[in-house]
Design an enzyme around this catalytic site. Structure first.
Site, PDB file in Angstrom:
ATOM      1  N   HIS A 193       0.834  -1.210   0.000  1.00 52.96           N
ATOM      2  CA  HIS A 193       0.000   0.000   0.000  1.00 52.96           C
ATOM      3  C   HIS A 193       0.867   1.259   0.000  1.00 52.96           C
ATOM      4  O   HIS A 193       0.555   2.232  -0.698  1.00 52.96           O
ATOM      5  CB  HIS A 193      -0.908  -0.002   1.224  1.00 52.96           C
ATOM      6  CG  HIS A 193      -2.023  -0.995   1.155  1.00 52.96           C
ATOM      7  ND1 HIS A 193      -1.812  -2.353   1.177  1.00 52.96           N
ATOM      8  CD2 HIS A 193      -3.369  -0.816   1.064  1.00 52.96           C
ATOM      9  CE1 HIS A 193      -2.976  -2.978   1.109  1.00 52.96           C
ATOM     10  NE2 HIS A 193      -3.935  -2.082   1.040  1.00 52.96           N
ATOM     11  N   HIS A 235       1.969  -4.182   9.061  1.00 54.63           N
ATOM     12  CA  HIS A 235       3.330  -3.867   8.641  1.00 54.63           C
ATOM     13  C   HIS A 235       4.087  -3.183   9.773  1.00 54.63           C
ATOM     14  O   HIS A 235       3.485  -2.581  10.672  1.00 54.63           O
ATOM     15  CB  HIS A 235       3.324  -2.947   7.412  1.00 54.63           C
ATOM     16  CG  HIS A 235       2.735  -3.569   6.191  1.00 54.63           C
ATOM     17  ND1 HIS A 235       3.421  -4.438   5.384  1.00 54.63           N
ATOM     18  CD2 HIS A 235       1.496  -3.438   5.642  1.00 54.63           C
ATOM     19  CE1 HIS A 235       2.654  -4.827   4.385  1.00 54.63           C
ATOM     20  NE2 HIS A 235       1.470  -4.236   4.528  1.00 54.63           N
TER      21      HIS A 235
END
Length: 271
Positions: A193, A235
């Site tokens: 992303h 993440h």
């Protein structure tokens, strides 16, 4: 004299300092010495016959210890610094994972953070680009949209390849969603992303005429989408930062291989 000798031997046996467990490691037991000498004799007898069957490479490999049996007692400064930064990254990422699950401190905002993350998924952007490409009637618009489609496809392939090489897991054990599996964004490093929104924001800033407030909102959107992945526990911080860097590098790559209007028209006609 004969009677004193058995007494001295008994005294030596009873003395705890003469027992085997108190002997120095540099002075092995007699039994060990005898066994070692006998094994050496046996190996010396079997040596000429075995040397003919073994190659020098095999003997050299047998003398080397495997890596897992070796211990690095004096690690380098780079190794210490890297491990320290890695520990700090993991600790900070877990602290910032405030929406990792429903029981987290910001667990109620998890759905909103996930909705923000969907705006950075590759599948909606590819679908939207294809729809705009079909409806576009200008050559300049088709050129920009074709190169944007190329950038999105390159982003998915590059990030998927890097993630397969690194195979780093996130700070929390969170199962990827359906869109993550479609874009092969299943590992943590680098953040897909983050790379995508960095590439898109830089692409739009360079190839679209936008007012200053919209340009600021575009940069803020990219930052929010990137760090939302840390908040939901998918993440680490370094994954997102590296994703921003890879996104910028992907933009530079697309600029280098930019397709001209004629090339775009040829591809559109084939399609």
């Amino acid at each position: 004299m004969p009677a004193s000798q058995p007494r001295s031997r008994a005294r030596d046996r009873n003395n705890v300092l003469n027992r085997a467990e108190f002997l120095s490691l540099n002075q092995p037991l007699k039994g060990n010495q005898e066994s070692r000498s006998s094994s050496r004799k046996q190996s010396g007898q079997a040596g000429p016959a075995g040397a003919q069957n073994t190659n020098p490479k095999e003997r050299r490999q047998s003398q080397q210890l495997p890596e897992e049996d070796c211990m690095q007692l004096n690690p380098s400064f780079k190794g210490i610094a890297f491990n320290s930064l890695l520990a700090i990254d993991i600790c900070m990422s877990k602290r910032l994972g405030v929406c990792a699950n429903r029981a987290s401190s910001w667990g109620g905002a998890r759905s909103m953070i996930n909705l923000l993350g969907i705006t950075g998924h590759g599948i909606p952007w590819i679908a939207g680009t294809l729809i705009c490409l079909v409806k576009s009637s200008t050559l300049a618009g088709q050129e920009v949209l074709m190169n944007l489609l190329l950038a999105l496809l390159l982003d998915i392939m590059i990030v998927a390849g890097l993630q397969k090489l690194a195979k780093r897991k996130g700070p929390y054990d969170i199962t990827p969603g359906l869109l993550d599996y479609l874009t092969m964004d299943t590992y943590a490093f680098p953040a897909g992303h983050a790379s995508r929104v960095a590439m898109l924001s830089k692409f739009f800033l360079n190839h679209l005429v936008l007012a200053i407030p919209l340009r600021i909102l575009l940069v803020l959107w990219a930052l929010c989408v990137g760090f939302s992945r840390v908040m939901i526990g998918r993440h680490h911080i370094t994954d997102v930062l590296s994703g921003f860097v890879f996104g910028y590098l992907q933009f530079r790559l697309v600029e280098l291989i930019w397709m001209s209007s004629n090339t775009c028209q040829m591809l559109i006609s084939i399609w």
